[in-house]
Design a protein around this motif. Structure first.
Motif, PDB file in Angstrom:
ATOM      1  N   PRO A   7      81.500 104.243  66.702  1.00  0.00           N
ATOM      2  CA  PRO A   7      80.877 103.518  65.267  1.00  0.00           C
ATOM      3  C   PRO A   7      81.262 104.487  64.154  1.00  0.00           C
ATOM      4  O   PRO A   7      81.445 105.681  64.178  1.00  0.00           O
ATOM      5  N   ARG A   8      81.097 103.814  62.742  1.00  0.00           N
ATOM      6  CA  ARG A   8      81.027 104.710  61.720  1.00  0.00           C
ATOM      7  C   ARG A   8      79.875 105.380  61.782  1.00  0.00           C
ATOM      8  O   ARG A   8      78.716 104.826  62.036  1.00  0.00           O
ATOM      9  N   ALA A  10      78.480 106.087  59.136  1.00  0.00           N
ATOM     10  CA  ALA A  10      77.787 105.590  57.872  1.00  0.00           C
ATOM     11  C   ALA A  10      76.770 104.395  58.426  1.00  0.00           C
ATOM     12  O   ALA A  10      75.512 104.309  57.906  1.00  0.00           O
ATOM     13  N   ASP A  11      76.834 104.103  59.614  1.00  0.00           N
ATOM     14  CA  ASP A  11      76.186 103.138  60.373  1.00  0.00           C
ATOM     15  C   ASP A  11      74.995 103.983  61.118  1.00  0.00           C
ATOM     16  O   ASP A  11      74.054 103.291  61.777  1.00  0.00           O
ATOM     17  N   ARG A  16      73.841 107.039  55.092  1.00  0.00           N
ATOM     18  CA  ARG A  16      74.699 105.874  55.028  1.00  0.00           C
ATOM     19  C   ARG A  16      76.209 106.362  54.651  1.00  0.00           C
ATOM     20  O   ARG A  16      76.800 105.488  53.889  1.00  0.00           O
ATOM     21  N   GLY A  19      82.819 108.492  57.953  1.00  0.00           N
ATOM     22  CA  GLY A  19      83.682 107.750  58.739  1.00  0.00           C
ATOM     23  C   GLY A  19      83.613 107.724  60.409  1.00  0.00           C
ATOM     24  O   GLY A  19      82.429 107.870  60.925  1.00  0.00           O
ATOM     25  N   PRO A  20      84.388 107.099  61.096  1.00  0.00           N
ATOM     26  CA  PRO A  20      84.273 106.634  62.453  1.00  0.00           C
ATOM     27  C   PRO A  20      84.290 108.077  63.341  1.00  0.00           C
ATOM     28  O   PRO A  20      84.912 108.768  63.254  1.00  0.00           O
ATOM     29  N   ASP A  60      84.311 111.766  55.161  1.00  0.00           N
ATOM     30  CA  ASP A  60      84.820 110.310  54.925  1.00  0.00           C
ATOM     31  C   ASP A  60      85.767 109.902  56.212  1.00  0.00           C
ATOM     32  O   ASP A  60      85.813 108.672  56.511  1.00  0.00           O
ATOM     33  N   GLU A  61      86.603 111.020  56.681  1.00  0.00           N
ATOM     34  CA  GLU A  61      87.413 110.902  57.816  1.00  0.00           C
ATOM     35  C   GLU A  61      86.870 110.546  59.084  1.00  0.00           C
ATOM     36  O   GLU A  61      87.445 110.266  60.026  1.00  0.00           O
ATOM     37  N   GLY A  62      85.560 110.957  59.146  1.00  0.00           N
ATOM     38  CA  GLY A  62      84.783 110.733  60.418  1.00  0.00           C
ATOM     39  C   GLY A  62      84.632 112.067  61.284  1.00  0.00           C
ATOM     40  O   GLY A  62      85.053 113.305  60.904  1.00  0.00           O
ATOM     41  N   SER A 313      80.929 107.740  48.688  1.00  0.00           N
ATOM     42  CA  SER A 313      81.436 108.430  49.572  1.00  0.00           C
ATOM     43  C   SER A 313      81.062 109.732  49.750  1.00  0.00           C
ATOM     44  O   SER A 313      80.159 110.107  48.921  1.00  0.00           O
TER      45      SER A 313
END
Length: 347
Positions: A7-8, A10-11, A16, A19-20, A60-62, A313
């Motif tokens: 998942p991201r 952020a979730d 929050r 990235g994934p 942000d890239e996860g 972000s």
């Protein structure tokens, strides 16, 4: 154990943001957790352990690896020692202790995240920290490939740190704490809390009374999670209180005093601890100070929390953090350091 596409982040985090993950494994037991980490290690894949997601800043890239969710729950008591599994929600555990008439951890009420994360950075608030009560940690040693129990005296506890911080070698499976069966709190050491309780520092009060007072204080600072309150979309205190070595302290305090008045300070091992919040405010960053586009800001209730105002972000957050850090250093010559873990990004 359940494996899916990641998942991201952020979730999954209180900020929050993030990235994934490339791969996601959900674990409900210590055995599943060890198996998931072993499998990733054997595949040569990076691992990110996720409990409550309250102390993570993810790029942000996860995360290009396996995200392992630790979802185990439960605790047991043997006399004046309780053992709680790593995935149990910390504040739920504290509330359950208080409801059972067990004291010692109530001043750490309202702190988000999981139990397994607390010894890593020696979580603390209102004059208490987990090192005060911790007996031992049961962990999976990834390098040795074995499960072992590490007593508190071998964990190298310090201010918001331990030997477990900054390394992913030890995967916490459960934690043992010593508790007080009298129904009384730990001694109240924090002046603000003592005033709220109407008692003297060093006194004990009923555990439920101490918990409610702490929760009230934390809510007033936006430090109790509330999805409707963007001030709680944070990682808690973003910067640790700086500790100035003893030899540098007189000159540093004198310089700060000349620039902005005498700072609050507290004794610390091998130095003097200064208030990061005080330094941030005196450097010109007040409550609600905005970052890029207003998508992030300092909390409107507490300057130590950097918050996501919606649509932010991780890059936005780090830009604001860098501005605050550099502004404090330029004004006072004191460099602040982040408290949360930075995953795939840097400040």
């Amino acid at each position: 154990m359940n494996t899916t596409v990641g998942p991201r982040l952020a979730d999954c985090t209180t900020l929050r943001l993030g990235g994934p993950a490339r791969r996601f494994v959900h674990t409900d037991t210590a055995a599943d957790l060890v198996a998931a980490v072993r499998a990733a290690d054997e595949a040569g894949e990076p691992v990110l352990l996720l409990g409550g997601g309250s102390n993570l800043v993810v790029a942000d890239e996860g995360f290009d690896g396996t995200l392992v969710r630790i979802a185990s729950t439960g605790w047991t008591r043997d006399g004046d020692v309780v053992e709680v599994v790593a995935g149990h929600e910390w504040d739920a555990f504290v509330a359950e202790l208080v409801d059972a008439g067990l004291g010692g951890l109530e001043c750490l009420s309202g702190i988000p995240g999981s139990v397994g994360a607390t010894p890593i950075q020696n979580v603390g608030a209102y004059g208490c920290e987990v090192a005060d009560s911790l007996v031992s940690v049961r962990l999976y040693d990834r390098k040795a490939g074995e499960i072992r129990t590490v007593p508190a005296e071998e964990l190298g506890f310090g201010y918001r740190t331990s030997v477990l911080k900054g390394t992913d070698r030890g995967v916490v499976l459960s934690v043992r704490f010593r508790i007080d069966r009298s129904g009384q709190s730990a001694p109240v050491r924090y002046a603000e809390l003592a005033r709220t309780l109407g008692t003297e520092t060093g006194a004990k009060v009923p555990t439920a009374q101490a918990r409610e007072a702490v929760l009230g204080l934390r809510r007033g600072k936006g430090m109790v999670l509330d999805p409707a309150d963007h001030d709680t979309w944070s990682a808690g205190s973003f910067f640790t209180n700086p500790i100035v070595p003893s030899g540098e302290a007189p000159e540093t305090v004198a310089r700060i005093t000349e620039a902005a008045g005498e700072p609050p300070r507290f004794p610390a091992e091998a130095g003097v601890k200064l208030s990061a919040a005080w330094l941030i405010e005196r450097a010109g960053f007040g409550k609600g100070y905005p970052g890029p586009g207003g998508r992030v800001s300092l909390s409107t209730k507490h300057t130590l929390a950097l918050t996501n105002r919606g649509g932010a972000s991780t890059a936005d957050l780090l830009a604001l953090a860098g501005e605050v850090r550099d502004g404090v250093e330029a004004r006072f010559g004191v460099r602040l350091h982040p408290e949360p873990l930075l995953i795939g990004c840097a400040l």
